[in-house]
Design an enzyme around this catalytic site. Sequence first.
Site: not given
Ligand code: GAL
Length: 376
Positions: A127, A184
């Site tokens: 991430d 997301d």
């Molecule tokens: C976001 C990511 C999500 C999930 C989340 C976890 O940045 O896009 O898919 O992994 O973090 O905190």
Amino acid sequence: MFVNKPPMGFNTWNTFAENISDEMIRETADAMVEKGLLAAGYNYLVIDDCWSKRQRDPETDKIVPDEKKFPNGMKAVSDYVHSKGLKFGMYSCAGVRTCADYPGSFAHEYLDAATFAEYGCDFLKYDYCYKPKDADGALLYRKISMALRSCGRDILLSACNWGCDDVHKWIRSTGAGMYRSTGDISDSFVSFRDIFVSQLDNFVYSAPGCFNDIDMLTVGMRNRGNVAASGCTDEEYRTEFALWCMFSAPLMLGCDVRNIDDVTLKLVTNPRLIAVNQDEEGRPPFVAVYGHDNLANVYVKVLSNNRLAILFANLTDGDREMWLPLDSIGIPVNVGKGLRLTDVYTGEDAGAHKEYLMYHVPAHDTRMFTAEIADV
Ligand code: GAL
């Protein structure tokens, strides 16, 4: 690791977020096998954020699993997942903390890659939260890629920087096998529609080796779990799945597969849809007809064995008659050729057609076919 087809599997985030545990992962692994998901191709079981303790071990500096969630450690979970014939995926972050505020891998890339190898990981989602402002994002993805390439295990790198920094232009060169290109997803029609349409210009930045990841599927979530929003109808979920298949996007299920309903199971294991997604040539679709600000386009994807996939996607709020002149895909009227169609959803023969195709497509719905070019 070189991935020649879009990865398929399940990821914990959309439904479970921090509500993950040893037991829940084992039950999910069981369900993936018993319900035929593994047999259909869904072979990665990926644990997303929230698996570790809030701080690294003060002596070893390693990330350590939260023993309340994973009392047997991660290797035991991974061994169980592997015993079912599945591959095991985990999560970390290029920044100093993960998005849910657990330790990130910044400046710990090689130590963490070694830890993931010890766990028996096959996949690492990486991430982008809490990245130090002056750190170069491309370099951070190169670093984790090199760390994984030297950790002694073949681990697929799944980058997740949400499309920042023109990621499509450089991510393939880092060695990543897939990369998130958008923010997301949430469980609503508008969310998956906007994500899909945002990548129209980036269809071509996805191919064997490195696939454009438009996020985990919400199909079958039915408005339950972490990214619940308004939920979707059966037709809308089918539209989402068809778009992801047409785009050669990774197919990572986000619903609770332990309780997957029959309609969803039938959809996500439809062999004709999966074959379009997993086609060995891995080509992007082209837009044959543009309509209504890209919300009523007809997409065509060239498949192996001289076949085509055709998707009439009505993403508008009203029913439409959708038209595809065969001329627009490169089959002029005067050459004596047309298309012989199979309905992808039902498997039924949908006839031989010349000059054009025309279908009534309800709002938020799709018609999808595979086709052979034939004398007509
Ligand atoms: C976001 C990511 C999500 C999930 C989340 C976890 O940045 O896009 O898919 O992994 O973090 O905190």
